[in-house]
Design an enzyme around this catalytic site. Structure first.
Site, PDB file in Angstrom:
ATOM      1  N   ASP A   1     -13.475  21.932 -15.097  1.00  0.00           N
ATOM      2  CA  ASP A   1     -12.352  22.636 -14.475  1.00  0.00           C
ATOM      3  C   ASP A   1     -11.332  21.597 -14.058  1.00  0.00           C
ATOM      4  O   ASP A   1     -11.683  20.516 -13.575  1.00  0.00           O
ATOM      5  CB  ASP A   1     -12.803  23.500 -13.294  1.00  0.00           C
ATOM      6  CG  ASP A   1     -13.554  22.718 -12.229  1.00  0.00           C
ATOM      7  OD1 ASP A   1     -12.962  22.377 -11.190  1.00  0.00           O
ATOM      8  OD2 ASP A   1     -14.760  22.456 -12.433  1.00  0.00           O
TER       9      ASP A   1
ATOM     10  N   GLU B   1     -12.914  28.618  -0.625  1.00  0.00           N
ATOM     11  CA  GLU B   1     -13.643  27.494  -0.047  1.00  0.00           C
ATOM     12  C   GLU B   1     -13.426  27.341   1.460  1.00  0.00           C
ATOM     13  O   GLU B   1     -14.200  26.652   2.124  1.00  0.00           O
ATOM     14  CB  GLU B   1     -13.228  26.183  -0.725  1.00  0.00           C
ATOM     15  CG  GLU B   1     -13.408  26.170  -2.234  1.00  0.00           C
ATOM     16  CD  GLU B   1     -12.942  24.857  -2.850  1.00  0.00           C
ATOM     17  OE1 GLU B   1     -13.100  23.800  -2.191  1.00  0.00           O
ATOM     18  OE2 GLU B   1     -12.411  24.884  -3.980  1.00  0.00           O
TER      19      GLU B   1
END
Length: 310
Positions: free
Chosen positions: A113, A205
């Site tokens: 990613d 997150e």
């Protein structure tokens, strides 16, 4: 007439000079050099090699000049050296020198990613990189963040990665203190998903000042809007600790992508609906000038294909 005198041989001998009597050394002339007989020349003609010897030599030369021969030798040497280096290590979590990380060996499909942090990426080099069967098969690319931020490298990465045959996915970095619905709109305005792409991904997150309950409300609004527009259930990305603290039990119907670094296995509840495991954040990939997150897909190629947008 008087009789003829007989020759006096003694007197004649006395008249001959005698060097021994005179005390003078006798000089002897040097003997004539003896010439060696010239050696006989051997015949320069050699016996021709038998046909089977010529064939064997020719075959050996072809083998030595063949790149397949050297490939076989190098591969054998590398495998032996790899075995020596891995002595004492977990056989399910071995080091790959090309990637400069340990990779769990139980997975066959790997990917990365990326975002603007990796800079300009040479995607053909990324695709060509391979060690012992491990190569980049998919890439999940950052597209947007919050309410107004678009990754400056997204469009280029989205276009160029697909050109070289890498399966692409896109993710939105979620801000829990902002409207989930508005964030979903920005995401879908930026990314145009097509058949063969990975499902949309939301990266959660932090709480960013929101309570866990408020975060879950906005996250659900994001997920609902994306699924309504794309007809695809989005993937949720998060760290293992964040998932256990805030997401577990609330979003179990959604496929998960979990970050859990430097371990030989993902230590998560067996019932968790996870598909991707981000197991390292410091891989080195040819064609990328910065370290990269490295991921494994849970499943075989058939399972991977069934996950893609139809």
């Amino acid at each position: 007439m008087p009789p003829p005198k007989k020759p006096n041989n003694h007197a004649a001998l006395e008249d001959i000079p005698n060097p021994l009597r005179s005390g003078k050394p006798v000089r002897r002339s040097a003997p004539a050099p003896v010439r060696k007989a010239a050696p006989k020349k051997r015949s320069s003609k050699k016996k021709p090699l038998p046909a089977y010897v010529k064939f064997a030599v020719g075959a050996l030369v072809l083998i030595l000049l063949s790149p397949f021969y050297y490939g076989y030798i190098i591969k054998g040497f590398s495998s032996t050296w790899r075995w020596v280096l891995d002595i004492g290590e977990d056989p399910n979590y071995r080091t790959y020198n090309s990637f400069e990380i340990k990779i769990p060996v139980a997975y066959n499909i790997h990917g990365i990613d990326v975002s603007y942090y990796q800079g300009k990426i040479d995607w053909p080099k990324v695709r060509a990189m391979k060690e012992d069967g491990v190569q980049v098969s998919f890439a999940i690319i950052k597209a947007t963040e919050g309410l107004a931020s678009v990754d400056p490298y997204f469009q280029r990465n989205w276009r160029e990665a697909a050109k070289v045959g890498i399966v692409c996915g896109a993710y939105h970095f979620f801000r829990p203190s902002k409207s989930g619905r508005q964030q979903a709109r920005l995401f879908l305005q930026t990314v145009h998903f097509e058949q063969g792409d990975l499902p949309p991904v939301v990266d959660i997150e932090h709480l960013n000042g929101a309570t866990p309950a408020e975060m879950r409300v906005e996250l659900q609004a994001f997920l609902d809007h994306v699924e309504q527009k794309t007809k695809v259930k989005p993937i949720i990305y998060s760290g293992l600790t964040y998932y256990n603290d805030y997401l577990k039990g609330y979003f179990d119907a959604y496929p998960l992508w979990i970050a859990h670094y430097y371990k030989s296995e993902l230590k998560i509840d067996s019932g968790a609906n996870w598909f991707f495991w981000q197991h390292s954040d410091k891989a080195r990939i040819t064609g990328i000038n910065h370290v990269v997150d490295f991921n494994a897909f849970r499943g075989d190629s058939t399972a991977f294909q069934s996950l893609l947008i139809k």
